[in-house]
Design an enzyme around this catalytic site. Structure first.
Site, PDB file in Angstrom:
ATOM      1  N   ARG A 117       0.862  -1.333   0.119  1.00 28.12           N
ATOM      2  CA  ARG A 117      -0.035   0.014   0.146  1.00 28.12           C
ATOM      3  C   ARG A 117       0.825   1.188  -0.031  1.00 28.12           C
ATOM      4  O   ARG A 117       1.551   1.756   0.908  1.00 28.12           O
ATOM      5  CB  ARG A 117      -0.840   0.035   1.256  1.00 28.12           C
ATOM      6  N   ASP A 173      -3.822   3.124  14.715  1.00 29.25           N
ATOM      7  CA  ASP A 173      -3.018   3.969  13.529  1.00 29.25           C
ATOM      8  C   ASP A 173      -3.515   5.413  13.070  1.00 29.25           C
ATOM      9  O   ASP A 173      -4.243   5.905  13.898  1.00 29.25           O
ATOM     10  CB  ASP A 173      -3.016   2.974  12.383  1.00 29.25           C
TER      11      ASP A 173
END
EC number: 2.3.3.9
Length: 531
Positions: free
Chosen positions: A167, A447
């Site tokens: 990603r 996160d």
């Protein structure tokens, strides 16, 4: 310690950092390729980011997202995506994490079908983190990756590793360490370009990629840009058209109204969509920041079973399976609770219930954040999905309207929920400023996405005025300022990651929360303080 500043010029590519040790990644060929990507595609990227800002201005003025009238033919016509490679036919459990060396080895060995190596929300984009990550992934692709810990343990990849998917960063992020013709490069193009150049041919030769996860898209035109970038890269590397495959995270509210269109734009290479639930909740908050009637209750009450998230999940399954693409479920953020078996079992029960909901709804796989959750999720999917996937589950029963996707759920705001938002955002920001992109807090792996939910909720609760806690006490800035001061003091005196950046994090959180307008991303102003 500050990174020594040094500038390396390769033509018109400039690297604004100490590059010693990265020569094998930052080769003249690689830098020349990055320059080509920038010159060919950055103007389009900038135009699409301007279009984002224009759409948001409309939402702030009272408009609401909707399905596009100009793309009705795409939604109503019959077409499917290109065939899905054998390596990606079974994705029942995927694990995600940053591109740190030990993490990569443990994730590849975890028993998951796929490992998503993340340059985005679980990584803090220091120059060293990003470039070390490129080295680590190159070594993983080449089969040479090893890690030797200070306590004498050695880590190597086993003979049945997870399939690697990478990603890159989103279109909105720039990389201050790379510039071309005096302009900063797109972080997405840096991450993608370096990985593709060094690994695409090797992965293609083994019929294992290269494969990518694409984050933060808001419109089909942004997907088209990715398709153009990948096509140009395939041409440059002399790979067959469609070699590069991608899964798109539907993690913005505007993208939920364009799932068919995003699949269509990437139909030569897309293999699925993913319910990026945490970023999606954040995007709901950010997109509808000016709409007082769309406020959400505290985060712990915004579960995937609430109507607007259930509608989003089921629409994604229906859309993907109609087009022959996989519908991936969302992240389980729980991590093992050591030393408290009862609490650990409660956490695991939540994971099982979430994964059961996903597989019974028709998802083809799911995400976990910790290796210990791989067998938990896999047991559920093995039981209810004996085949490699559920493409045959078409969900023709699903009828999702605009209002269902936009409806705010009922709920409350408690003092504990408010306080938790302050703590999570403060602690995560402090750790991020110290170079950590994922941080365990209260047995959840936080996160950037979850920190953004906390920040956005605080801003909305405080700026829309006259809101109350469940005990009817008012929610105001005096309470917020006091909570920030308390948690800053606690963090400064703790052993938590980022303790030495507590004051900087508090200053940033306070400024963004007191600002008249909700900032687009926490990581944008924070990046200026990152080495």
């Amino acid at each position: 310690m500050a990174v020594p500043q040094e500038r390396l010029d390769i033509g018109t590519v400039e690297i604004h950092a100490d590059h010693a040790g990265y020569e094998s990644i930052l080769t003249p060929v690689a830098l020349g390729f990055l320059a080509q990507l920038h010159r060919r595609f950055d103007a389009t990227r900038q135009r699409l980011l301007r279009a984002r800002r224009e759409r948001q201005a409309g939402y702030d003025a009272g408009a609401l997202p909707d399905f596009r009238a100009d793309t009705l033919a795409i939604r109503e016509s019959d077409w499917t995506v290109a065939p899905i490679p054998a390596a990606l036919q079974d994705r029942r459990v995927e694990i995600t994490g940053p591109v740190e060396r030990k993490m990569i080895i443990n994730a590849l060995n975890s028993g998951a079908k796929v490992f998503m190596a993340d340059f985005e929300d679980s990584s803090a984009p220091t120059f060293a983190n990003q470039l070390d990550g490129q080295i680590n992934l190159r070594d993983a692709v080449n089969g040479t990756i090893e890690f030797h810990s200070p306590d004498g343990k050695s880590y190597r990849v086993n003979d049945k590793p997870a399939v690697l998917v990478v990603r890159p960063r989103g279109w909105h992020l720039e990389d201050k360490h790379f510039s071309v013709d005096g302009e900063p490069m797109s972080g997405a193009l840096v991450d993608f370009g370096l990985f593709a150049l060094h690994n695409a041919r090797a992965l293609h030769s083994r019929q294992h990629g290269p494969y990518f996860y694409l984050p933060k898209l808001e419109a089909m035109e942004e997907a088209t840009l990715w398709d153009d970038v990948m096509a140009a890269t395939e041409d440059e590397l002399q790979l067959p058209v469609g070699t590069m495959k991608t899964t798109v995270l539907i993690e913005t509210l505007p993208a939920a109204f364009q799932m068919h269109e995003i699949l269509y734009a990437l139909r030569r290479r897309v293999v699925g969509l993913n319910c990026g639930r945490w970023d999606y909740i954040f995007s709901y908050l950010k997109t509808l920041r000016g709409h007082r009637d769309r406020l959400l209750p505290e985060r712990s009450q915004v579960l995937m079973t609430v109507p607007f998230l259930k509608a989003y999940s089921e629409l994604l399954i229906q859309t993907c399976h109609r087009r022959g693409a996989f519908a991936m479920g969302g992240m389980a953020a729980q991590i093992p609770i050591k030393g408290d078996d009862a609490a650990n079992e409660v956490a695991l029960a939540k994971v099982r219930a979430d994964k059961l909901r996903e597989v019974q709804a028709g998802h083809d796989g799911t995400w976990v954040a910790h290796p210990a959750l791989v067998p938990v999720a896999q047991t559920i999917f093995d039981q209810y999905m004996p085949a490699p996937n559920q493409l045959s589950v078409l969900r023709t029963d699903v009828q999702v309207t605009r209002e269902q996707l936009l409806a705010a759920p009922n709920g409350t705001i408690t003092r504990a929920g408010f306080d938790n938002n302050v703590e999570v955002c403060l602690r995560y920001t402090a750790a991020w400023l110290n170079g950590l992109g994922c941080v365990p807090i209260h047995h959840l792996m936080e996160d950037a996405a979850t920190a953004e939910i906390a920040r956005a909720q605080l801003w909305q609760w405080l700026h829309h005025g006259e809101l109350e806690f469940s005990d009817h006490a008012p929610i105001d800035f005096a309470l917020f300022d006091h909570a920030v001061a308390i948690h800053t003091h606690r963090l400064r005196d703790s052993q938590h990651p980022g303790a030495d950046r507590a004051d900087a994090a508090a200053t940033l959180l306070s400024a963004m929360t007191h600002a008249d307008q909700l900032g687009d991303f926490l990581t944008l102003p924070a990046y200026t303080q990152l080495a």
